[in-house]
Design a protein around this motif. Sequence first.
Motif, PDB file in Angstrom:
ATOM      1  N   ILE A 125       0.863  -1.185   0.000  1.00  0.00           N
ATOM      2  CA  ILE A 125       0.000   0.000   0.000  1.00  0.00           C
ATOM      3  C   ILE A 125       0.895   1.229   0.000  1.00  0.00           C
ATOM      4  O   ILE A 125       1.632   1.462   0.964  1.00  0.00           O
ATOM      5  N   LEU A 126       0.837   2.022  -1.073  1.00  0.00           N
ATOM      6  CA  LEU A 126       1.602   3.272  -1.115  1.00  0.00           C
ATOM      7  C   LEU A 126       0.706   4.388  -0.568  1.00  0.00           C
ATOM      8  O   LEU A 126      -0.217   4.838  -1.251  1.00  0.00           O
ATOM      9  N   LEU A 140      10.236   1.044  -8.076  1.00  0.00           N
ATOM     10  CA  LEU A 140       9.993  -0.265  -7.455  1.00  0.00           C
ATOM     11  C   LEU A 140       9.614  -1.279  -8.534  1.00  0.00           C
ATOM     12  O   LEU A 140       9.050  -0.922  -9.558  1.00  0.00           O
ATOM     13  N   ARG A 141       9.898  -2.546  -8.301  1.00  0.00           N
ATOM     14  CA  ARG A 141       9.536  -3.597  -9.256  1.00  0.00           C
ATOM     15  C   ARG A 141       8.983  -4.775  -8.465  1.00  0.00           C
ATOM     16  O   ARG A 141       9.676  -5.340  -7.610  1.00  0.00           O
ATOM     17  N   MET A 142       7.739  -5.110  -8.760  1.00  0.00           N
ATOM     18  CA  MET A 142       7.098  -6.176  -7.976  1.00  0.00           C
ATOM     19  C   MET A 142       7.556  -7.564  -8.412  1.00  0.00           C
ATOM     20  O   MET A 142       8.053  -7.756  -9.511  1.00  0.00           O
ATOM     21  N   TYR A 143       7.332  -8.520  -7.532  1.00  0.00           N
ATOM     22  CA  TYR A 143       7.514  -9.939  -7.834  1.00  0.00           C
ATOM     23  C   TYR A 143       6.177 -10.521  -8.280  1.00  0.00           C
ATOM     24  O   TYR A 143       5.112 -10.044  -7.869  1.00  0.00           O
ATOM     25  N   SER A 144       6.265 -11.575  -9.052  1.00  0.00           N
ATOM     26  CA  SER A 144       5.046 -12.287  -9.452  1.00  0.00           C
ATOM     27  C   SER A 144       4.218 -12.641  -8.213  1.00  0.00           C
ATOM     28  O   SER A 144       4.771 -13.056  -7.190  1.00  0.00           O
ATOM     29  N   GLY A 145       2.912 -12.426  -8.310  1.00  0.00           N
ATOM     30  CA  GLY A 145       2.033 -12.769  -7.184  1.00  0.00           C
ATOM     31  C   GLY A 145       1.748 -11.589  -6.276  1.00  0.00           C
ATOM     32  O   GLY A 145       0.900 -11.690  -5.401  1.00  0.00           O
ATOM     33  N   GLN A 146       2.464 -10.476  -6.488  1.00  0.00           N
ATOM     34  CA  GLN A 146       2.233  -9.316  -5.618  1.00  0.00           C
ATOM     35  C   GLN A 146       1.234  -8.344  -6.245  1.00  0.00           C
ATOM     36  O   GLN A 146       1.023  -8.343  -7.460  1.00  0.00           O
ATOM     37  N   ALA A 147       0.662  -7.518  -5.394  1.00  0.00           N
ATOM     38  CA  ALA A 147      -0.215  -6.442  -5.868  1.00  0.00           C
ATOM     39  C   ALA A 147       0.206  -5.151  -5.179  1.00  0.00           C
ATOM     40  O   ALA A 147       0.673  -5.167  -4.033  1.00  0.00           O
ATOM     41  N   MET A 148       0.047  -4.041  -5.899  1.00  0.00           N
ATOM     42  CA  MET A 148       0.384  -2.728  -5.337  1.00  0.00           C
ATOM     43  C   MET A 148      -0.816  -1.802  -5.530  1.00  0.00           C
ATOM     44  O   MET A 148      -1.425  -1.774  -6.607  1.00  0.00           O
ATOM     45  N   ILE A 149      -1.149  -1.062  -4.479  1.00  0.00           N
ATOM     46  CA  ILE A 149      -2.226  -0.078  -4.586  1.00  0.00           C
ATOM     47  C   ILE A 149      -1.746   1.245  -4.005  1.00  0.00           C
ATOM     48  O   ILE A 149      -0.802   1.274  -3.215  1.00  0.00           O
ATOM     49  N   HIS A 150      -2.391   2.339  -4.417  1.00  0.00           N
ATOM     50  CA  HIS A 150      -2.139   3.619  -3.751  1.00  0.00           C
ATOM     51  C   HIS A 150      -3.451   4.115  -3.164  1.00  0.00           C
ATOM     52  O   HIS A 150      -4.529   3.573  -3.473  1.00  0.00           O
ATOM     53  N   THR A 151      -3.362   5.153  -2.320  1.00  0.00           N
ATOM     54  CA  THR A 151      -4.565   5.626  -1.621  1.00  0.00           C
ATOM     55  C   THR A 151      -5.000   7.000  -2.124  1.00  0.00           C
ATOM     56  O   THR A 151      -5.806   7.666  -1.482  1.00  0.00           O
ATOM     57  N   SER A 152      -4.456   7.411  -3.273  1.00  0.00           N
ATOM     58  CA  SER A 152      -4.791   8.733  -3.795  1.00  0.00           C
ATOM     59  C   SER A 152      -6.200   8.744  -4.402  1.00  0.00           C
ATOM     60  O   SER A 152      -6.597   7.795  -5.084  1.00  0.00           O
ATOM     61  N   GLY A 153      -6.905   9.849  -4.179  1.00  0.00           N
ATOM     62  CA  GLY A 153      -8.215   9.992  -4.801  1.00  0.00           C
ATOM     63  C   GLY A 153      -8.112  10.593  -6.186  1.00  0.00           C
ATOM     64  O   GLY A 153      -9.019  10.460  -7.000  1.00  0.00           O
ATOM     65  N   ALA A 154      -7.010  11.258  -6.460  1.00  0.00           N
ATOM     66  CA  ALA A 154      -6.885  11.988  -7.727  1.00  0.00           C
ATOM     67  C   ALA A 154      -6.255  11.151  -8.832  1.00  0.00           C
ATOM     68  O   ALA A 154      -6.536  11.356 -10.006  1.00  0.00           O
ATOM     69  N   GLN A 169      -0.405  -7.254  -9.965  1.00  0.00           N
ATOM     70  CA  GLN A 169      -1.633  -6.472 -10.170  1.00  0.00           C
ATOM     71  C   GLN A 169      -1.487  -5.096  -9.523  1.00  0.00           C
ATOM     72  O   GLN A 169      -0.756  -4.938  -8.543  1.00  0.00           O
ATOM     73  N   ILE A 170      -2.217  -4.145 -10.078  1.00  0.00           N
ATOM     74  CA  ILE A 170      -2.222  -2.802  -9.497  1.00  0.00           C
ATOM     75  C   ILE A 170      -3.659  -2.355  -9.270  1.00  0.00           C
ATOM     76  O   ILE A 170      -4.580  -2.814  -9.945  1.00  0.00           O
ATOM     77  N   GLY A 171      -3.820  -1.429  -8.325  1.00  0.00           N
ATOM     78  CA  GLY A 171      -5.152  -0.917  -8.038  1.00  0.00           C
ATOM     79  C   GLY A 171      -5.062   0.333  -7.195  1.00  0.00           C
ATOM     80  O   GLY A 171      -3.966   0.855  -6.938  1.00  0.00           O
ATOM     81  N   SER A 172      -6.209   0.835  -6.794  1.00  0.00           N
ATOM     82  CA  SER A 172      -6.204   1.976  -5.874  1.00  0.00           C
ATOM     83  C   SER A 172      -7.325   1.790  -4.867  1.00  0.00           C
ATOM     84  O   SER A 172      -8.310   1.076  -5.125  1.00  0.00           O
ATOM     85  N   ASP A 200     -10.750  -7.683 -11.600  1.00  0.00           N
ATOM     86  CA  ASP A 200     -11.803  -8.259 -10.763  1.00  0.00           C
ATOM     87  C   ASP A 200     -11.276  -8.950  -9.510  1.00  0.00           C
ATOM     88  O   ASP A 200     -11.848  -8.821  -8.436  1.00  0.00           O
ATOM     89  N   GLN A 201     -10.158  -9.677  -9.669  1.00  0.00           N
ATOM     90  CA  GLN A 201      -9.631 -10.432  -8.523  1.00  0.00           C
ATOM     91  C   GLN A 201      -9.155  -9.485  -7.421  1.00  0.00           C
ATOM     92  O   GLN A 201      -9.503  -9.632  -6.254  1.00  0.00           O
ATOM     93  N   LEU A 202      -8.363  -8.454  -7.829  1.00  0.00           N
ATOM     94  CA  LEU A 202      -7.849  -7.506  -6.835  1.00  0.00           C
ATOM     95  C   LEU A 202      -9.004  -6.674  -6.275  1.00  0.00           C
ATOM     96  O   LEU A 202      -9.052  -6.414  -5.064  1.00  0.00           O
ATOM     97  N   ALA A 203      -9.951  -6.275  -7.142  1.00  0.00           N
ATOM     98  CA  ALA A 203     -11.084  -5.467  -6.666  1.00  0.00           C
ATOM     99  C   ALA A 203     -11.876  -6.236  -5.610  1.00  0.00           C
ATOM    100  O   ALA A 203     -12.342  -5.653  -4.627  1.00  0.00           O
ATOM    101  N   GLY A 204     -11.992  -7.544  -5.771  1.00  0.00           N
ATOM    102  CA  GLY A 204     -12.683  -8.361  -4.767  1.00  0.00           C
ATOM    103  C   GLY A 204     -11.962  -8.305  -3.427  1.00  0.00           C
ATOM    104  O   GLY A 204     -12.583  -8.129  -2.374  1.00  0.00           O
ATOM    105  N   LEU A 205     -10.643  -8.409  -3.495  1.00  0.00           N
ATOM    106  CA  LEU A 205      -9.842  -8.343  -2.256  1.00  0.00           C
ATOM    107  C   LEU A 205      -9.974  -6.967  -1.613  1.00  0.00           C
ATOM    108  O   LEU A 205     -10.132  -6.840  -0.391  1.00  0.00           O
TER     109      LEU A 205
END
Length: 355
Positions: A125-126, A140-154, A169-172, A200-205
Amino acid sequence: MRAWGDLPGDDPERDRAATEAELAAAGIDLDPTPPGAHRHGDETHPSDHAHPHLHSGPGEPPVIGIVGAGAVGTALGVALSRAGWPIHAVASRDPGRRDHFRSLVEVTRVFADPEPILDEVELIILAVPDDVVPGLAGSLRMYSGQAMIHTSGALGAEVLAPAMAAGTQIGSFHPLVAFADTERAVAALHGATVAIEGDDQLAGLLADMAEAVGATAVRLAPGSKAAYHAAAVLAAGGFVALLDAIAELGRVAGLDEAGSLAIYGPLIEGTLGNARALGIRAALTGPMTRGDIGTLRAHLDTLREHAPGVLDLYVAAAVREVALAEERGALAPEAATKMRDVLAAALRRSPEPVP
Ligand SMILES: NC(=O)c1ccc[n+]([C@@H]2O[C@H](COP(=O)([O-])OP(=O)(O)OC[C@H]3O[C@@H](n4cnc5c(N)ncnc54)[C@H](OP(=O)(O)O)[C@@H]3O)[C@@H](O)[C@H]2O)c1
């Protein structure tokens, strides 16, 4: 698993999914990394390059690391760990903030830099300032199986793309909460909404994560994040600016800040209640709905004399009120035009047109 009555060959897509599910249940990986090796970004590395990040068990929350022990990082850390989503690692460059985070959240690993977090966790979580997110993701460079998200609204999730590798995977995850104080923010998460992005998978989490802290996840239409966030800024910071202007006028009337909040607070709450019950347009009251130009002039005169810093804000709001009143049919077009002329003249600091 196939359902009873389903025959192989009827639906190839469904059969493939069922077969994959059966293989997975039997512990068979269709895209295995060679024995003793591991994936590192897009590449596979031999076993002597140990892959350290932890893996959660089935049904468990992911192993989480937070980058940034500021307002959001700390409050989310507290809320998630209290909800049974432990925070494994945190990164903050500031020793004081690191200690503060550790005093509130039971965390296993504490780092000054973000990079080592990627060796430890599944979900990164950034929680850093908006302007920092893209550059940080690029470093930064992720490893397979990882997900990164940020908390920005913009920002959209796509700003995290530079940190992606195969199988990541990436998300916010943007909680619509004003994080002014940790405990108040943790409490405010209950009943708040969290705007999420991700496949869909990350959004579910992320929806589960929002639910864990008492909030409700909402998925935004693609490309709408800046407008969604501008509305949030008006609802929080913009509203505080309006309160400040109200308090300035209250001072002219002899009220201190607490007095203004006591007097105008119920009016604000009542207006919000009306808007919720009746709709925004129907909730509009005041001189602009009546075409009461004498009252408008008196307001503008007193603002010019006693609170010139509030004039622009009053005029901007009044222009919007006139438009609403006209749309609602409460104000005839001629009366609306007259009010707009008075307001435009006030804004130009020029003498009013002769009625
Ligand atoms: N505040 C709110 O009400 C609110 C609400 C919803 C969403 N958000 C979003 O949440 C994010 C964080 O906001 P915030 O209010 O928590 O900010 P904040 O209180 O200023 O905290 C930001 C954190 O990021 C770290 N940081 C700053 N620059 C960095 C860099 N170059 N590299 C690594 N870390 C860096 C900070 O420094 P240290 O490393 O020195 O600790 C600090 O720990 C933003 O995207 C914001 O838009 C904020």
